[in-house]
Design a protein around this motif. Structure first.
Motif, PDB file in Angstrom:
ATOM      1  N   LYS A   1      37.636  13.750  16.416  1.00 49.29           N
ATOM      2  CA  LYS A   1      36.564  12.160  17.404  1.00 49.29           C
ATOM      3  C   LYS A   1      36.112  11.217  16.104  1.00 49.29           C
ATOM      4  CE  LYS A   1      34.943  13.846  20.839  1.00 49.29           C
ATOM      5  NZ  LYS A   1      34.746  12.581  21.852  1.00 49.29           N
ATOM      6  N   ILE A   2      36.632  10.397  15.931  1.00 47.18           N
ATOM      7  CA  ILE A   2      35.645   9.358  14.826  1.00 47.18           C
ATOM      8  C   ILE A   2      34.842   8.496  15.619  1.00 47.18           C
ATOM      9  CG2 ILE A   2      36.955   7.779  14.061  1.00 47.18           C
ATOM     10  CD1 ILE A   2      39.823   8.836  14.532  1.00 47.18           C
ATOM     11  N   TYR A   3      33.509   8.631  14.499  1.00 44.45           N
ATOM     12  CA  TYR A   3      32.512   8.412  14.704  1.00 44.45           C
ATOM     13  C   TYR A   3      32.345   6.596  13.505  1.00 44.45           C
ATOM     14  CZ  TYR A   3      31.134  12.064  17.326  1.00 44.45           C
ATOM     15  OH  TYR A   3      31.336  13.832  17.695  1.00 44.45           O
ATOM     16  N   ASN A   4      32.879   5.710  14.100  1.00 44.02           N
ATOM     17  CA  ASN A   4      33.139   4.385  13.443  1.00 44.02           C
ATOM     18  C   ASN A   4      32.712   3.015  13.703  1.00 44.02           C
ATOM     19  OD1 ASN A   4      35.224   4.070  15.412  1.00 44.02           O
ATOM     20  ND2 ASN A   4      36.150   2.951  13.674  1.00 44.02           N
ATOM     21  N   LYS A   5      32.826   1.862  12.652  1.00 40.20           N
ATOM     22  CA  LYS A   5      32.341   0.631  13.404  1.00 40.20           C
ATOM     23  C   LYS A   5      33.483   0.341  12.230  1.00 40.20           C
ATOM     24  CE  LYS A   5      31.326  -2.509  15.257  1.00 40.20           C
ATOM     25  NZ  LYS A   5      33.065  -2.979  15.446  1.00 40.20           N
ATOM     26  N   VAL A   6      34.249  -0.779  13.037  1.00 38.28           N
ATOM     27  CA  VAL A   6      35.158  -1.817  12.311  1.00 38.28           C
ATOM     28  C   VAL A   6      35.228  -3.192  12.287  1.00 38.28           C
ATOM     29  CG1 VAL A   6      37.484  -0.201  12.866  1.00 38.28           C
ATOM     30  CG2 VAL A   6      37.140  -1.953  14.630  1.00 38.28           C
ATOM     31  N   GLY A   7      35.829  -4.018  11.296  1.00 36.08           N
ATOM     32  CA  GLY A   7      36.098  -5.167  11.437  1.00 36.08           C
ATOM     33  C   GLY A   7      36.809  -5.948  10.588  1.00 36.08           C
ATOM     34  N   TYR A   8      37.429  -7.192  11.141  1.00 36.54           N
ATOM     35  CA  TYR A   8      38.194  -7.461  11.290  1.00 36.54           C
ATOM     36  C   TYR A   8      38.513  -9.443  11.435  1.00 36.54           C
ATOM     37  CZ  TYR A   8      39.050  -6.253  16.436  1.00 36.54           C
ATOM     38  OH  TYR A   8      39.666  -6.756  17.667  1.00 36.54           O
ATOM     39  N   ALA A   9      38.728 -10.290  10.506  1.00 36.52           N
ATOM     40  CA  ALA A   9      38.317 -11.912  10.568  1.00 36.52           C
ATOM     41  C   ALA A   9      38.704 -12.046   9.161  1.00 36.52           C
ATOM     42  CB  ALA A   9      36.760 -11.901  10.927  1.00 36.52           C
ATOM     43  N   TYR A  10      38.986 -13.626   8.895  1.00 34.68           N
ATOM     44  CA  TYR A  10      39.135 -14.073   7.933  1.00 34.68           C
ATOM     45  C   TYR A  10      40.738 -13.313   7.235  1.00 34.68           C
ATOM     46  CZ  TYR A  10      35.456 -17.358   8.713  1.00 34.68           C
ATOM     47  OH  TYR A  10      34.433 -18.343   8.976  1.00 34.68           O
ATOM     48  N   GLY A  11      41.338 -12.317   7.170  1.00 33.66           N
ATOM     49  CA  GLY A  11      42.791 -11.427   7.164  1.00 33.66           C
ATOM     50  C   GLY A  11      41.855 -10.341   6.726  1.00 33.66           C
ATOM     51  N   THR A  12      39.763 -10.401   6.637  1.00 37.26           N
ATOM     52  CA  THR A  12      39.725  -8.582   6.345  1.00 37.26           C
ATOM     53  C   THR A  12      39.773  -7.540   7.321  1.00 37.26           C
ATOM     54  OG1 THR A  12      38.643 -10.161   4.396  1.00 37.26           O
ATOM     55  CG2 THR A  12      37.814  -8.181   4.671  1.00 37.26           C
ATOM     56  N   LEU A  13      39.769  -6.620   6.491  1.00 43.45           N
ATOM     57  CA  LEU A  13      39.990  -5.594   7.584  1.00 43.45           C
ATOM     58  C   LEU A  13      38.922  -4.107   6.762  1.00 43.45           C
ATOM     59  CD1 LEU A  13      43.928  -5.448   8.311  1.00 43.45           C
ATOM     60  CD2 LEU A  13      42.074  -5.718  10.224  1.00 43.45           C
ATOM     61  N   THR A  14      38.291  -3.901   7.363  1.00 44.87           N
ATOM     62  CA  THR A  14      37.527  -3.033   7.274  1.00 44.87           C
ATOM     63  C   THR A  14      37.189  -1.738   8.423  1.00 44.87           C
ATOM     64  OG1 THR A  14      36.614  -4.383   5.753  1.00 44.87           O
ATOM     65  CG2 THR A  14      35.075  -2.766   6.019  1.00 44.87           C
ATOM     66  N   ASP A  15      37.182  -0.149   7.725  1.00 39.97           N
ATOM     67  CA  ASP A  15      36.256   0.262   8.524  1.00 39.97           C
ATOM     68  C   ASP A  15      35.731   1.498   7.822  1.00 39.97           C
ATOM     69  OD1 ASP A  15      36.259   2.069  11.325  1.00 39.97           O
ATOM     70  OD2 ASP A  15      38.785   3.121  11.382  1.00 39.97           O
ATOM     71  N   CYS A  16      34.455   2.157   8.859  1.00 40.63           N
ATOM     72  CA  CYS A  16      33.355   2.676   8.141  1.00 40.63           C
ATOM     73  C   CYS A  16      33.526   4.195   9.026  1.00 40.63           C
ATOM     74  CB  CYS A  16      32.425   2.121   7.665  1.00 40.63           C
ATOM     75  SG  CYS A  16      31.131   3.560   7.208  1.00 40.63           S
ATOM     76  N   ALA A  17      34.225   5.373   8.836  1.00 38.65           N
ATOM     77  CA  ALA A  17      34.074   6.687   9.350  1.00 38.65           C
ATOM     78  C   ALA A  17      33.976   7.549   9.000  1.00 38.65           C
ATOM     79  CB  ALA A  17      35.525   6.084  10.150  1.00 38.65           C
ATOM     80  N   TYR A  18      33.370   8.340  10.146  1.00 41.80           N
ATOM     81  CA  TYR A  18      33.027   9.838   9.917  1.00 41.80           C
ATOM     82  C   TYR A  18      34.210  10.317  10.548  1.00 41.80           C
ATOM     83  CZ  TYR A  18      31.232  14.497  11.473  1.00 41.80           C
ATOM     84  OH  TYR A  18      30.844  16.200  10.947  1.00 41.80           O
ATOM     85  N   ILE A  19      35.048  11.112  10.454  1.00 44.12           N
ATOM     86  CA  ILE A  19      36.521  11.626  11.294  1.00 44.12           C
ATOM     87  C   ILE A  19      36.289  13.596  11.308  1.00 44.12           C
ATOM     88  CG2 ILE A  19      38.733  12.215  11.145  1.00 44.12           C
ATOM     89  CD1 ILE A  19      38.660   9.278   9.559  1.00 44.12           C
ATOM     90  N   LYS A  20      36.181  14.149  12.711  1.00 50.13           N
ATOM     91  CA  LYS A  20      35.796  15.166  12.552  1.00 50.13           C
ATOM     92  C   LYS A  20      37.300  15.637  14.077  1.00 50.13           C
ATOM     93  CE  LYS A  20      32.021  18.456  14.287  1.00 50.13           C
ATOM     94  NZ  LYS A  20      30.300  18.814  15.043  1.00 50.13           N
ATOM     95  N   ASP A  21      38.043  16.968  13.029  1.00 51.03           N
ATOM     96  CA  ASP A  21      38.309  17.752  13.799  1.00 51.03           C
ATOM     97  C   ASP A  21      38.035  18.730  14.265  1.00 51.03           C
ATOM     98  OD1 ASP A  21      40.763  19.496  14.700  1.00 51.03           O
ATOM     99  OD2 ASP A  21      42.452  19.119  13.059  1.00 51.03           O
TER     100      ASP A  21
END
Length: 382
Positions: free
Chosen positions: A310-330
């Protein structure tokens, strides 16, 4: 023959040496270990760090009785070094919307509304679902009309989510208009009321480094051979993104005054929205594959994400910038951790030319970073 005191001295030196070695081994930085990987997806970025403006925060999670313990590891995290947050700003907008709904007795997240002058009817719940499932810009902008910029920023800062400055909508005309459009809200199936416009303050130039980027940019069809100025754009630093994630995933482990004012029901709804894959939210799984907005671990693949991850997250991508902020649970292997990272992939230094190395460099880096840390977590003793 060595005297007894000489032997004792050597014994002490050897003991100290072994203790230091063991101590150093015990405190090996797992993030540094992950970034030392020989995998080309990691190595080519680390070998040319200056051009990629990487920032990473990784959090190990341990549990002792009823307590949750966080251990943060940083790589180049600097709140004074600007990066464009893109769609990651939709996360605080979603949280602020739920908080504001709690302050208005006559409406809730399932209340229907539309923006004055817009023909699309929606609900607050649907807008939040669209934000996380496919990172819908229009859904976010509708929430901005509900919130206003000043209130959104103040609410985040009040809860300790800082530095943050949201000053414009996303991918729309008049994106930086400080006056919101009224919402037409359905009180019931046949009766509507209109909200008042909200006027926010004009943004000022961000006083930080790296707000001027690249060597050129396009404005419509014209090329300008000068750096692109981000000083009036949205700003949402890695520490702020990570703090919001922690407070949403583990609200009870913060003082009550620092928690967001959302109900248990709203919290459950929000977590589900954050982790649901596009197909669960009703989107076509061919176009919106599982990792469509899940960069860590799976971003470079269109294969299904295993059910136990399970990945609880929010990504962003624009102007050549990629970002992810995530809580990852196995859930299968009882592993969980948090990871926030950003990378700039704009080799030619020109912005708005739609020539960025998202698929070649950026997403493979974030995906492999997630896998490296996940494998470390699998072997880590708790």
């Amino acid at each position: 023959m060595l005297k007894k005191n000489h032997l004792l001295y050597l014994y002490i030196c050897l003991t100290v040496f072994l203790a230091v070695c063991c101590s150093e081994k015990a405190v090996v930085n797992p993030l540094e270990k992950a970034l030392a990987s020989k995998d080309i997806r990691i190595k080519r970025v680390i070998d040319s760090l200056d051009q990629y403006e990487v920032q990473i925060r990784y959090t190990q999670i341990d549990r002792r009785n009823d307590s949750v313990l966080f251990t943060d590891f940083d790589f180049q995290v600097n709140p004074n070094h600007y990066f464009y947050p893109a769609s990651t700003v939709k996360f605080p907008a979603a949280v602020a919307t739920l908080e504001k709904l709690n302050e208005i007795d006559s409406i809730n997240r399932n209340t229907k509304f539309y923006i004055e002058g817009d023909s699309v009817e929606t609900t607050f719940a649907k807008a939040i679902l669209e934000i996380f499932a496919v990172s819908d810009n229009e859904a976010n902008n509708r929430l901005i009309e509900f919130l206003g910029f000043d209130a959104l920023n103040q609410q985040a800062r009040k809860r300790g989510v800082n530095p943050i400055r949201i000053s414009h909508r996303l991918s729309t005309k008049n994106a930086d208009d400080v006056t919101t459009k009224p919402l037409v809200i359905y009180v019931n199936d046949s009766t509507t009321v209109s909200s008042k416009s909200i006027v926010s303050s004009y943004p000022v130039n961000l006083p930080m480094q790296k707000v001027l980027k690249g060597t050129g940019f396009y404005d419509e069809d014209s090329l300008y051979n000068e750096p692109f100025d981000f000083s009036l754009k949205n700003f949402y630093a890695i520490p702020a993104q990570h703090k919001l994630l922690k407070k949403i995933i583990f609200p009870n482990h913060f003082p009550e005054k620092e928690r967001f004012n959302i109900s248990e029901n709203q919290h459950t709804f929000l977590l589900k929205a954050m982790s649901d894959l596009p197909k669960v939210a009703g989107y076509d799984k061919t176009e919106y594959y599982d990792s469509y907005v899940k960069f860590f671990m799976y971003g470079d693949s269109k294969e299904p994400i295993p059910d136990h991850i399970k990945i609880y997250n929010k990504v962003g991508y624009a102007y050549g910038t990629l970002t992810d902020c995530a809580y990852i649970k196995d859930t299968k292997n009882k592993v969980d951790f948090m990871l926030s990272a950003t990378i700039l992939v704009n080799k030619d230094g020109v912005f708005n030319d739609n020539v960025y190395e998202y698929d070649e460099i950026g997403i493979p880096f974030l995906a492999q970073l997630g896998r490296e840390l996940y494998n470390i977590e699998l072997k880590r003793k708790r």
